[in-house]
Design a protein around this motif. Structure first.
Motif, PDB file in Angstrom:
ATOM      1  N   ALA A  52      35.828   7.148  70.682  1.00  0.00           N
ATOM      2  CA  ALA A  52      34.974   6.523  69.894  1.00  0.00           C
ATOM      3  C   ALA A  52      33.524   6.155  70.296  1.00  0.00           C
ATOM      4  O   ALA A  52      33.501   6.153  71.642  1.00  0.00           O
ATOM      5  CB  ALA A  52      35.797   5.242  69.304  1.00  0.00           C
ATOM      6  N   SER A  62      26.510   9.363  58.298  1.00  0.00           N
ATOM      7  CA  SER A  62      27.881   9.739  58.109  1.00  0.00           C
ATOM      8  C   SER A  62      28.025  10.495  56.944  1.00  0.00           C
ATOM      9  O   SER A  62      27.796  10.028  56.037  1.00  0.00           O
ATOM     10  CB  SER A  62      28.923   8.473  57.984  1.00  0.00           C
ATOM     11  OG  SER A  62      30.388   9.116  57.895  1.00  0.00           O
ATOM     12  N   GLY A  82      34.160   6.423  64.542  1.00  0.00           N
ATOM     13  CA  GLY A  82      35.432   6.997  64.710  1.00  0.00           C
ATOM     14  C   GLY A  82      36.584   6.190  65.480  1.00  0.00           C
ATOM     15  O   GLY A  82      37.176   6.894  66.505  1.00  0.00           O
ATOM     16  N   ALA A  85      39.830   7.754  66.417  1.00  0.00           N
ATOM     17  CA  ALA A  85      39.957   8.911  67.602  1.00  0.00           C
ATOM     18  C   ALA A  85      40.373   8.097  68.757  1.00  0.00           C
ATOM     19  O   ALA A  85      40.915   8.544  69.896  1.00  0.00           O
ATOM     20  CB  ALA A  85      38.722   9.381  67.687  1.00  0.00           C
ATOM     21  N   ARG A  92      38.034  15.243  62.573  1.00  0.00           N
ATOM     22  CA  ARG A  92      37.476  13.840  61.871  1.00  0.00           C
ATOM     23  C   ARG A  92      37.047  14.618  60.464  1.00  0.00           C
ATOM     24  O   ARG A  92      36.606  15.806  60.440  1.00  0.00           O
ATOM     25  CB  ARG A  92      36.381  13.458  62.567  1.00  0.00           C
ATOM     26  CG  ARG A  92      36.667  12.525  63.673  1.00  0.00           C
ATOM     27  CD  ARG A  92      37.506  11.575  63.731  1.00  0.00           C
ATOM     28  NE  ARG A  92      38.970  11.843  63.454  1.00  0.00           N
ATOM     29  CZ  ARG A  92      39.740  10.912  63.083  1.00  0.00           C
ATOM     30  NH1 ARG A  92      39.464   9.501  62.929  1.00  0.00           N
ATOM     31  NH2 ARG A  92      41.025  11.392  62.917  1.00  0.00           N
TER      32      ARG A  92
END
Length: 150
Positions: A52, A62, A82, A85, A92
């Motif tokens: 992230a 985004s 993220g 992640a 994603r």
């Protein structure tokens, strides 16, 4: 970026509230400062990020596939891009792109998972945080569902 600066940045990021000061310092040590020029893809929809990003400066957009003309802009220092992640190696669903000059602190999944394995209480707090966020997200979708039924 100094280790203490990186730990301070992690301390401002909502997701990393689950970590104590020492855990944030350990993550800061494993993290990497990254700089992106304007209009650079940080990660694309369908990619599996390796961790992230925590926004240090600048603005990112985004967007979901098909909604490129309606980006969600993020400019809050400490925003985690993220966070999922950090614990899940899955593609994603959005593309994150720099709008202007952007600096992030990249936290690798391997470092976060190593820390979570060393501190089971941290793993529990991470799981609870993710559960709350997903429940909130699903609740918002359920609440909006009526607006789309006709």
């Amino acid at each position: 970026m100094q280790l203490d600066d990186a730990a301070t940045i992690l301390g401002r990021a909502d997701f990393f509230e689950i970590c104590d000061a020492e855990q944030r310092r350990l993550l800061a040590f494993a993290s990497e400062r990254k700089k992106f020029r304007p209009n650079t893809v940080i990660y694309a929809s369908g990619e599996v990020p390796q961790g992230a990003h925590v926004l240090v400066s600048g603005t990112v957009s985004s967007t979901q596939d098909g909604a490129e003309n309606n980006p969600y802009l993020i400019h809050d220092v400490g925003a985690v891009l993220g966070a999922m992640a950090l614990v899940v190696a899955k593609p994603r669903p959005v593309t994150i792109k720099s709008v202007d000059a952007v600096e992030t602190l990249f936290v690798p999944r391997t470092a976060f998972m190593k820390l979570a394995n060393q501190y089971p209480d941290l793993a529990g707090r991470a799981a609870e945080r993710i559960r709350r966020e997903l429940t909130s997200y699903l609740g918002a979708i359920e609440g909006a569902r009526g607006a789309f039924k006709k």
